[in-house]
Design a protein around this motif. Structure first.
Motif, PDB file in Angstrom:
ATOM      1  N   ALA A 168      50.378   4.014  47.613  1.00  0.00           N
ATOM      2  CA  ALA A 168      50.686   1.913  47.114  1.00  0.00           C
ATOM      3  C   ALA A 168      51.343   2.396  46.295  1.00  0.00           C
ATOM      4  O   ALA A 168      52.133   1.773  45.092  1.00  0.00           O
ATOM      5  CB  ALA A 168      49.938   1.043  47.130  1.00  0.00           C
ATOM      6  N   LEU A 169      50.639   2.867  44.664  1.00  0.00           N
ATOM      7  CA  LEU A 169      50.984   3.788  43.487  1.00  0.00           C
ATOM      8  C   LEU A 169      52.086   4.031  43.330  1.00  0.00           C
ATOM      9  O   LEU A 169      52.907   3.888  42.356  1.00  0.00           O
ATOM     10  CB  LEU A 169      49.796   4.183  42.555  1.00  0.00           C
ATOM     11  N   GLN A 170      52.699   5.112  44.431  1.00  0.00           N
ATOM     12  CA  GLN A 170      53.818   6.049  43.807  1.00  0.00           C
ATOM     13  C   GLN A 170      55.163   4.576  44.700  1.00  0.00           C
ATOM     14  O   GLN A 170      55.870   4.599  43.651  1.00  0.00           O
ATOM     15  CB  GLN A 170      53.692   6.496  45.328  1.00  0.00           C
ATOM     16  N   ALA A 171      54.857   3.607  45.112  1.00  0.00           N
ATOM     17  CA  ALA A 171      55.390   2.634  45.532  1.00  0.00           C
ATOM     18  C   ALA A 171      55.808   1.825  44.217  1.00  0.00           C
ATOM     19  O   ALA A 171      57.161   1.431  43.909  1.00  0.00           O
ATOM     20  CB  ALA A 171      55.327   1.755  46.875  1.00  0.00           C
ATOM     21  N   LEU A 172      54.676   1.453  43.746  1.00  0.00           N
ATOM     22  CA  LEU A 172      55.375   0.429  42.394  1.00  0.00           C
ATOM     23  C   LEU A 172      55.667   0.868  41.109  1.00  0.00           C
ATOM     24  O   LEU A 172      56.525   0.859  40.542  1.00  0.00           O
ATOM     25  CB  LEU A 172      53.645  -0.147  41.930  1.00  0.00           C
ATOM     26  N   SER A 173      55.302   2.644  41.303  1.00  0.00           N
ATOM     27  CA  SER A 173      56.858   3.340  40.602  1.00  0.00           C
ATOM     28  C   SER A 173      58.041   3.315  40.678  1.00  0.00           C
ATOM     29  O   SER A 173      58.572   3.237  39.886  1.00  0.00           O
ATOM     30  CB  SER A 173      55.674   4.969  40.231  1.00  0.00           C
TER      31      SER A 173
END
Length: 119
Positions: free
Chosen positions: A70-75
């Motif tokens: 999820a954090l990678q997708a936001l990044s």
């Protein structure tokens, strides 16, 4: 701070992503980003509870992987918006002003950010 201040280059005076109300893409999509971050925050709280309750480690790791993704997708979304807005605007300004340093600076900044994501 203005471009005449000590330590501030003239490049920052025309930076499309700086100023009192910067036109960052993140500001245009603020609600979506905040919604995603609240969801991630809830997932992290869930992991915290799982650890407190001695849940099976593989189940905890599965949730950690979900938060990481999820954090990678936001990044990736933020990176895409930065390239689409800030780097593209710097290219337009660089061409108009005959200053390749504007685009070089934004590309270097984006490259460094992507490098930090890959570590």
């Amino acid at each position: 701070m203005n471009s005449e201040s000590a330590g501030t280059s003239a490049c920052h005076a025309v930076d499309p992503c700086e100023g009192p109300e910067p036109p960052h893409a993140v500001h245009r999509d603020r609600d979506a980003h905040l919604k995603r971050l609240r969801r991630i925050e809830g997932q992290v709280r869930g992991i915290h509870r799982m650890v407190e309750e001695d849940v099976y480690c593989i189940d905890v790791l599965t949730q950690v992987a979900a938060v990481t993704k999820a954090l990678q997708a936001l990044s990736l979304n933020l990176t895409s918006e930065h390239l689409r807005h800030c780097v593209a605007e710097a290219a337009v300004q660089a061409e108009a002003q005959g200053r390749t340093d504007l685009i070089d600076e934004k590309v270097a900044e984006a490259t460094a950010a992507i490098g930090r994501l890959l570590r």
